[in-house]
Write an enzyme that holds these catalytic residues in place. Structure first.
Site, mmCIF file in Angstrom:
data_model
loop_
_atom_site.group_PDB
_atom_site.id
_atom_site.type_symbol
_atom_site.label_atom_id
_atom_site.label_comp_id
_atom_site.label_asym_id
_atom_site.label_seq_id
_atom_site.Cartn_x
_atom_site.Cartn_y
_atom_site.Cartn_z
ATOM 1 N N GLU A 175 0.825 -1.209 0.000
ATOM 2 C CA GLU A 175 0.000 0.000 0.000
ATOM 3 C C GLU A 175 0.859 1.258 0.000
ATOM 4 O O GLU A 175 2.036 1.224 0.334
ATOM 5 C CB GLU A 175 -0.954 0.031 1.192
ATOM 6 C CG GLU A 175 -0.373 -0.430 2.520
ATOM 7 C CD GLU A 175 0.742 0.431 3.069
ATOM 8 O OE1 GLU A 175 0.652 1.678 2.951
ATOM 9 O OE2 GLU A 175 1.709 -0.126 3.616
ATOM 10 N N GLU A 318 4.463 -0.605 1.994
ATOM 11 C CA GLU A 318 4.755 -0.873 0.584
ATOM 12 C C GLU A 318 4.569 -2.334 0.195
ATOM 13 O O GLU A 318 4.407 -2.661 -0.969
ATOM 14 C CB GLU A 318 6.180 -0.455 0.204
ATOM 15 C CG GLU A 318 6.506 1.009 0.424
ATOM 16 C CD GLU A 318 7.935 1.343 0.009
ATOM 17 O OE1 GLU A 318 8.652 0.462 -0.530
ATOM 18 O OE2 GLU A 318 8.356 2.492 0.228
#
Length: 356
Positions: A175, A318
Protein backbone atom coordinates in the site's frame (compact mmCIF):
# COMPACT_ATOMS: atom_id res chain seq x y z
CA UNK A 1 -22.48 -4.00 -5.70
CA UNK A 2 -23.41 -5.81 -2.47
CA UNK A 3 -24.57 -8.77 -4.56
CA UNK A 4 -21.18 -8.89 -6.33
CA UNK A 5 -19.37 -9.02 -2.99
CA UNK A 6 -21.67 -11.75 -1.69
CA UNK A 7 -21.15 -13.80 -4.85
CA UNK A 8 -17.40 -13.41 -4.47
CA UNK A 9 -17.49 -14.47 -0.84
CA UNK A 10 -19.50 -17.51 -1.89
CA UNK A 11 -16.50 -18.73 -3.87
CA UNK A 12 -14.35 -19.00 -0.72
CA UNK A 13 -14.03 -22.57 0.47
CA UNK A 14 -12.52 -24.15 3.55
CA UNK A 15 -9.04 -25.62 3.35
CA UNK A 16 -8.51 -29.07 1.83
CA UNK A 17 -8.42 -31.28 4.94
CA UNK A 18 -7.19 -34.36 3.06
CA UNK A 19 -4.21 -32.39 1.72
CA UNK A 20 -3.53 -31.05 5.21
CA UNK A 21 -3.41 -34.56 6.69
CA UNK A 22 -1.25 -35.83 3.83
CA UNK A 23 1.17 -32.92 4.33
CA UNK A 24 1.39 -33.57 8.07
CA UNK A 25 2.08 -37.25 7.44
CA UNK A 26 4.77 -36.43 4.89
CA UNK A 27 6.45 -33.84 7.12
CA UNK A 28 6.45 -36.26 10.06
CA UNK A 29 8.48 -38.67 7.92
CA UNK A 30 11.15 -36.13 6.93
CA UNK A 31 14.67 -36.56 8.28
CA UNK A 32 14.26 -34.10 11.16
CA UNK A 33 12.82 -34.50 14.65
CA UNK A 34 9.05 -33.92 14.70
CA UNK A 35 8.17 -30.23 14.96
CA UNK A 36 11.79 -29.10 14.72
CA UNK A 37 11.18 -26.83 11.72
CA UNK A 38 8.62 -24.81 13.66
CA UNK A 39 6.72 -22.18 11.71
CA UNK A 40 8.01 -23.54 8.41
CA UNK A 41 6.16 -26.79 9.03
CA UNK A 42 2.97 -24.94 9.90
CA UNK A 43 3.34 -22.85 6.75
CA UNK A 44 3.86 -25.94 4.60
CA UNK A 45 0.72 -27.54 6.01
CA UNK A 46 -1.32 -24.36 5.44
CA UNK A 47 -0.08 -24.09 1.85
CA UNK A 48 -1.08 -27.71 1.26
CA UNK A 49 -4.56 -26.97 2.56
CA UNK A 50 -4.87 -23.90 0.35
CA UNK A 51 -3.62 -25.53 -2.84
CA UNK A 52 -4.82 -29.10 -2.33
CA UNK A 53 -1.34 -30.50 -2.94
CA UNK A 54 1.36 -31.64 -0.52
CA UNK A 55 4.18 -30.17 -2.59
CA UNK A 56 3.03 -26.79 -3.94
CA UNK A 57 5.20 -24.24 -5.71
CA UNK A 58 4.54 -20.63 -6.65
CA UNK A 59 6.46 -19.58 -9.72
CA UNK A 60 4.31 -16.51 -10.35
CA UNK A 61 3.78 -14.17 -7.39
CA UNK A 62 2.67 -10.58 -7.35
CA UNK A 63 2.75 -7.65 -4.95
CA UNK A 64 -0.40 -5.56 -5.34
CA UNK A 65 0.26 -2.01 -4.14
CA UNK A 66 -3.01 -0.17 -3.55
CA UNK A 67 -2.56 3.62 -3.45
CA UNK A 68 -4.98 6.21 -2.10
CA UNK A 69 -5.03 9.51 -0.24
CA UNK A 70 -6.79 10.49 2.98
CA UNK A 71 -8.74 13.63 3.75
CA UNK A 72 -7.84 13.26 7.42
CA UNK A 73 -4.37 14.57 6.51
CA UNK A 74 -5.95 18.02 6.82
CA UNK A 75 -5.85 17.41 10.58
CA UNK A 76 -2.02 17.33 10.59
CA UNK A 77 -1.63 13.66 11.53
CA UNK A 78 1.40 12.85 9.36
CA UNK A 79 5.03 13.95 9.29
CA UNK A 80 4.93 13.99 5.46
CA UNK A 81 2.74 16.02 3.08
CA UNK A 82 0.16 14.33 0.88
CA UNK A 83 2.25 15.11 -2.22
CA UNK A 84 4.46 12.18 -1.23
CA UNK A 85 1.79 9.67 -2.30
CA UNK A 86 1.99 10.35 -6.08
CA UNK A 87 5.75 10.88 -5.82
CA UNK A 88 6.19 7.43 -4.32
CA UNK A 89 3.94 5.88 -6.95
CA UNK A 90 6.28 7.19 -9.63
CA UNK A 91 9.14 5.70 -7.61
CA UNK A 92 7.41 2.30 -7.58
CA UNK A 93 6.80 2.47 -11.31
CA UNK A 94 10.44 3.42 -11.91
CA UNK A 95 11.61 0.45 -9.84
CA UNK A 96 13.42 2.54 -7.22
CA UNK A 97 11.52 1.86 -3.98
CA UNK A 98 12.44 -0.58 -1.23
CA UNK A 99 9.67 -2.97 -2.29
CA UNK A 100 11.03 -2.99 -5.85
CA UNK A 101 14.49 -3.99 -4.66
CA UNK A 102 13.17 -6.76 -2.43
CA UNK A 103 10.69 -7.98 -5.04
CA UNK A 104 13.47 -8.34 -7.61
CA UNK A 105 15.45 -10.37 -5.10
CA UNK A 106 12.46 -12.62 -4.41
CA UNK A 107 11.37 -12.95 -8.05
CA UNK A 108 8.02 -11.20 -7.55
CA UNK A 109 6.10 -8.99 -9.93
CA UNK A 110 4.59 -5.67 -8.81
CA UNK A 111 1.22 -4.20 -9.76
CA UNK A 112 0.62 -0.59 -8.69
CA UNK A 113 -3.04 0.43 -8.49
CA UNK A 114 -4.35 4.00 -8.26
CA UNK A 115 -7.59 3.42 -6.39
CA UNK A 116 -7.90 6.89 -4.85
CA UNK A 117 -4.87 9.16 -5.21
CA UNK A 118 -5.69 12.86 -4.92
CA UNK A 119 -3.98 13.81 -8.18
CA UNK A 120 -3.91 12.93 -11.84
CA UNK A 121 -1.58 10.04 -12.61
CA UNK A 122 -0.65 8.55 -15.94
CA UNK A 123 1.84 5.79 -16.66
CA UNK A 124 1.69 2.77 -18.99
CA UNK A 125 2.35 0.38 -16.10
CA UNK A 126 -0.11 1.97 -13.66
CA UNK A 127 -3.45 0.25 -13.11
CA UNK A 128 -5.85 3.20 -12.99
CA UNK A 129 -8.89 2.18 -10.93
CA UNK A 130 -9.58 5.53 -9.26
CA UNK A 131 -12.87 5.66 -7.38
CA UNK A 132 -12.45 9.23 -6.13
CA UNK A 133 -9.66 11.72 -5.51
CA UNK A 134 -8.90 10.69 -1.96
CA UNK A 135 -11.29 10.18 0.93
CA UNK A 136 -13.08 12.96 2.80
CA UNK A 137 -11.86 14.06 6.22
CA UNK A 138 -13.20 11.38 8.57
CA UNK A 139 -12.82 13.75 11.53
CA UNK A 140 -15.64 15.81 9.99
CA UNK A 141 -17.84 13.05 8.54
CA UNK A 142 -17.75 9.75 6.62
CA UNK A 143 -14.55 9.07 4.67
CA UNK A 144 -16.60 7.82 1.69
CA UNK A 145 -20.03 6.54 0.76
CA UNK A 146 -21.08 2.96 1.39
CA UNK A 147 -21.23 2.41 -2.38
CA UNK A 148 -17.62 3.65 -2.76
CA UNK A 149 -16.50 1.36 0.07
CA UNK A 150 -18.03 -1.67 -1.64
CA UNK A 151 -16.57 -0.55 -4.96
CA UNK A 152 -13.07 -0.42 -3.43
CA UNK A 153 -13.40 -4.03 -2.27
CA UNK A 154 -14.48 -5.16 -5.72
CA UNK A 155 -11.57 -3.29 -7.35
CA UNK A 156 -9.12 -5.35 -5.27
CA UNK A 157 -10.94 -8.59 -5.98
CA UNK A 158 -11.01 -7.88 -9.73
CA UNK A 159 -7.27 -7.05 -9.83
CA UNK A 160 -6.60 -10.48 -8.30
CA UNK A 161 -8.97 -12.20 -10.68
CA UNK A 162 -7.22 -10.64 -13.69
CA UNK A 163 -3.81 -11.62 -12.31
CA UNK A 164 -4.91 -15.24 -11.76
CA UNK A 165 -5.91 -15.37 -15.43
CA UNK A 166 -2.32 -14.35 -16.23
CA UNK A 167 -0.99 -17.23 -14.15
CA UNK A 168 -0.25 -15.55 -10.80
CA UNK A 169 -0.51 -18.10 -7.97
CA UNK A 170 0.29 -16.11 -4.82
CA UNK A 171 -0.31 -12.51 -3.75
CA UNK A 172 1.37 -10.03 -1.40
CA UNK A 173 -0.44 -6.98 -0.07
CA UNK A 174 1.20 -3.57 -0.41
CA UNK A 175 0.00 0.00 0.00
CA UNK A 176 0.83 3.66 -0.31
CA UNK A 177 -1.09 6.59 1.11
CA UNK A 178 0.00 9.36 3.46
CA UNK A 179 -2.34 9.27 6.46
CA UNK A 180 -3.25 5.62 6.14
CA UNK A 181 -2.01 4.58 9.59
CA UNK A 182 -4.59 7.00 11.02
CA UNK A 183 -7.41 5.43 9.01
CA UNK A 184 -6.16 1.92 9.80
CA UNK A 185 -6.10 2.70 13.52
CA UNK A 186 -9.68 3.97 13.34
CA UNK A 187 -10.78 0.80 11.50
CA UNK A 188 -9.17 -1.38 14.16
CA UNK A 189 -10.74 0.60 17.01
CA UNK A 190 -14.16 0.46 15.36
CA UNK A 191 -14.05 -3.30 14.74
CA UNK A 192 -12.49 -4.40 18.03
CA UNK A 193 -13.26 -1.72 20.60
CA UNK A 194 -9.54 -1.22 21.15
CA UNK A 195 -8.86 2.26 22.60
CA UNK A 196 -7.20 4.72 20.23
CA UNK A 197 -4.32 5.13 22.66
CA UNK A 198 -3.43 1.46 22.09
CA UNK A 199 -4.01 1.37 18.33
CA UNK A 200 -2.46 4.66 17.17
CA UNK A 201 1.27 4.71 16.50
CA UNK A 202 3.85 7.10 15.10
CA UNK A 203 3.34 6.19 11.45
CA UNK A 204 5.97 8.02 9.43
CA UNK A 205 7.73 9.14 12.62
CA UNK A 206 5.70 11.85 14.36
CA UNK A 207 6.79 13.32 17.70
CA UNK A 208 5.02 12.93 21.06
CA UNK A 209 2.79 15.98 20.75
CA UNK A 210 1.59 15.05 17.27
CA UNK A 211 1.04 11.46 18.44
CA UNK A 212 -1.36 12.72 21.12
CA UNK A 213 -3.08 14.85 18.51
CA UNK A 214 -3.39 11.83 16.19
CA UNK A 215 -5.01 9.82 18.98
CA UNK A 216 -7.48 12.65 19.56
CA UNK A 217 -8.29 12.80 15.83
CA UNK A 218 -9.06 9.07 15.74
CA UNK A 219 -11.25 9.42 18.83
CA UNK A 220 -13.07 12.32 17.19
CA UNK A 221 -13.61 10.40 13.94
CA UNK A 222 -15.08 7.47 15.85
CA UNK A 223 -17.37 9.76 17.82
CA UNK A 224 -18.50 11.79 14.80
CA UNK A 225 -19.22 8.76 12.61
CA UNK A 226 -20.24 6.06 15.13
CA UNK A 227 -19.31 3.17 12.81
CA UNK A 228 -21.17 -0.08 13.44
CA UNK A 229 -18.70 -2.76 14.61
CA UNK A 230 -21.04 -5.48 13.32
CA UNK A 231 -21.03 -3.99 9.82
CA UNK A 232 -17.50 -3.99 8.33
CA UNK A 233 -18.64 -2.11 5.20
CA UNK A 234 -19.99 0.67 7.42
CA UNK A 235 -16.66 0.81 9.26
CA UNK A 236 -14.73 1.01 5.98
CA UNK A 237 -17.00 3.72 4.61
CA UNK A 238 -16.95 5.90 7.69
CA UNK A 239 -13.34 5.72 8.91
CA UNK A 240 -11.39 3.65 6.37
CA UNK A 241 -9.50 4.33 3.17
CA UNK A 242 -9.88 3.38 -0.45
CA UNK A 243 -6.59 1.47 -0.49
CA UNK A 244 -7.59 -0.34 2.72
CA UNK A 245 -10.81 -1.45 1.05
CA UNK A 246 -8.86 -2.40 -2.05
CA UNK A 247 -6.54 -4.59 0.01
CA UNK A 248 -9.49 -6.25 1.75
CA UNK A 249 -10.68 -7.07 -1.76
CA UNK A 250 -7.25 -8.46 -2.67
CA UNK A 251 -7.42 -10.76 0.34
CA UNK A 252 -10.98 -11.90 -0.38
CA UNK A 253 -10.14 -12.29 -4.07
CA UNK A 254 -7.09 -14.41 -3.27
CA UNK A 255 -9.16 -16.69 -1.05
CA UNK A 256 -11.94 -16.94 -3.66
CA UNK A 257 -9.36 -18.04 -6.24
CA UNK A 258 -7.67 -20.54 -3.93
CA UNK A 259 -4.45 -18.53 -3.66
CA UNK A 260 -2.36 -17.79 -0.56
CA UNK A 261 -2.07 -14.09 0.32
CA UNK A 262 0.86 -12.75 2.33
CA UNK A 263 -0.19 -9.90 4.61
CA UNK A 264 2.36 -7.12 4.96
CA UNK A 265 2.30 -4.63 7.83
CA UNK A 266 -0.09 -2.54 9.91
CA UNK A 267 -2.28 -1.17 7.11
CA UNK A 268 -2.48 -4.53 5.35
CA UNK A 269 -3.38 -6.18 8.64
CA UNK A 270 -6.22 -3.68 9.17
CA UNK A 271 -7.46 -4.69 5.71
CA UNK A 272 -7.12 -8.34 6.77
CA UNK A 273 -9.27 -7.62 9.82
CA UNK A 274 -11.92 -6.16 7.53
CA UNK A 275 -11.71 -9.15 5.19
CA UNK A 276 -12.08 -11.57 8.09
CA UNK A 277 -15.07 -9.61 9.41
CA UNK A 278 -16.69 -9.85 5.96
CA UNK A 279 -15.81 -13.54 5.51
CA UNK A 280 -14.17 -15.42 8.42
CA UNK A 281 -13.01 -18.23 6.11
CA UNK A 282 -10.68 -15.80 4.32
CA UNK A 283 -8.32 -15.91 7.31
CA UNK A 284 -7.34 -19.48 6.35
CA UNK A 285 -5.64 -18.08 3.24
CA UNK A 286 -3.64 -15.40 5.07
CA UNK A 287 0.06 -15.68 5.87
CA UNK A 288 1.17 -12.87 8.19
CA UNK A 289 4.66 -11.86 7.15
CA UNK A 290 5.82 -9.82 10.13
CA UNK A 291 4.92 -7.72 13.14
CA UNK A 292 5.96 -4.13 12.55
CA UNK A 293 7.21 -1.34 14.78
CA UNK A 294 3.79 0.33 14.67
CA UNK A 295 2.34 0.30 18.17
CA UNK A 296 -0.99 -1.41 17.52
CA UNK A 297 0.22 -4.09 15.12
CA UNK A 298 0.89 -6.82 17.66
CA UNK A 299 -2.53 -6.33 19.26
CA UNK A 300 -4.08 -6.37 15.80
CA UNK A 301 -2.48 -9.72 14.96
CA UNK A 302 -3.82 -11.11 18.22
CA UNK A 303 -7.30 -10.03 17.13
CA UNK A 304 -6.72 -11.88 13.85
CA UNK A 305 -5.42 -14.90 15.80
CA UNK A 306 -2.50 -15.14 13.38
CA UNK A 307 1.21 -15.46 14.15
CA UNK A 308 3.80 -13.39 12.26
CA UNK A 309 6.65 -15.19 10.52
CA UNK A 310 9.18 -12.41 11.14
CA UNK A 311 9.92 -9.58 13.58
CA UNK A 312 12.20 -7.01 11.97
CA UNK A 313 10.99 -3.67 13.46
CA UNK A 314 9.91 -2.56 9.98
CA UNK A 315 7.59 0.45 9.63
CA UNK A 316 7.79 1.14 5.93
CA UNK A 317 4.76 -0.58 4.39
CA UNK A 318 4.76 -0.87 0.58
CA UNK A 319 4.70 -4.68 0.86
CA UNK A 320 8.33 -4.94 1.99
CA UNK A 321 7.76 -7.37 4.85
CA UNK A 322 5.48 -9.44 2.67
CA UNK A 323 8.13 -9.81 -0.01
CA UNK A 324 10.75 -10.78 2.57
CA UNK A 325 8.38 -13.52 3.76
CA UNK A 326 8.39 -14.98 0.25
CA UNK A 327 11.79 -16.49 1.03
CA UNK A 328 10.21 -18.42 3.91
CA UNK A 329 7.36 -19.58 1.70
CA UNK A 330 9.91 -20.85 -0.81
CA UNK A 331 11.81 -22.55 2.01
CA UNK A 332 8.68 -24.30 3.28
CA UNK A 333 7.86 -25.50 -0.22
CA UNK A 334 11.36 -26.79 -0.87
CA UNK A 335 11.51 -28.62 2.45
CA UNK A 336 8.47 -30.75 1.60
CA UNK A 337 9.49 -31.29 -2.02
CA UNK A 338 13.25 -31.88 -1.66
CA UNK A 339 14.04 -33.21 1.81
CA UNK A 340 14.52 -36.95 2.16
CA UNK A 341 12.24 -39.09 4.26
CA UNK A 342 13.58 -41.55 6.82
CA UNK A 343 12.67 -44.37 4.45
CA UNK A 344 14.23 -42.88 1.31
CA UNK A 345 17.44 -41.99 3.17
CA UNK A 346 17.67 -45.33 4.98
CA UNK A 347 17.66 -43.64 8.39
CA UNK A 348 16.02 -45.13 11.46
CA UNK A 349 13.00 -43.16 12.62
CA UNK A 350 11.80 -42.32 16.11
CA UNK A 351 11.45 -45.33 18.39
CA UNK A 352 8.92 -45.79 21.15
CA UNK A 353 10.23 -46.82 24.57
CA UNK A 354 8.53 -49.90 25.94
CA UNK A 355 7.86 -50.52 29.61
CA UNK A 356 8.45 -54.12 30.71
Amino acid sequence: MRQEIMEHIGEIRGLDQAAIQAAKSHINNLTVPPGSLGKLEAMAVQLAGITGTVKPSFDRREVIIMAGDHGVCAEGVSAFPQEVTPQMIHNFLAGGAAVNVLARQAGAEIACVDIGVNSELSHPDLLSRKIRYGTANMAQGPAMSREEAMQSIMVGAKVVEDAVKRGVQLFITGEMGIGNTTASSAVICALTGMPASDAVGRGTGIDDSRLQHKIAVVDKALKVNAPDPLDPIDVLAKVGGLEIGGLAGVILGSAANGCPVIIDGFISSAAALLAKAICPASADYMIVSHVSHEQGHRRLLQELNLRPALELDLRIGEGTGGVLCLHLVDAACRIVSEMATFESAGISGETQEQTI
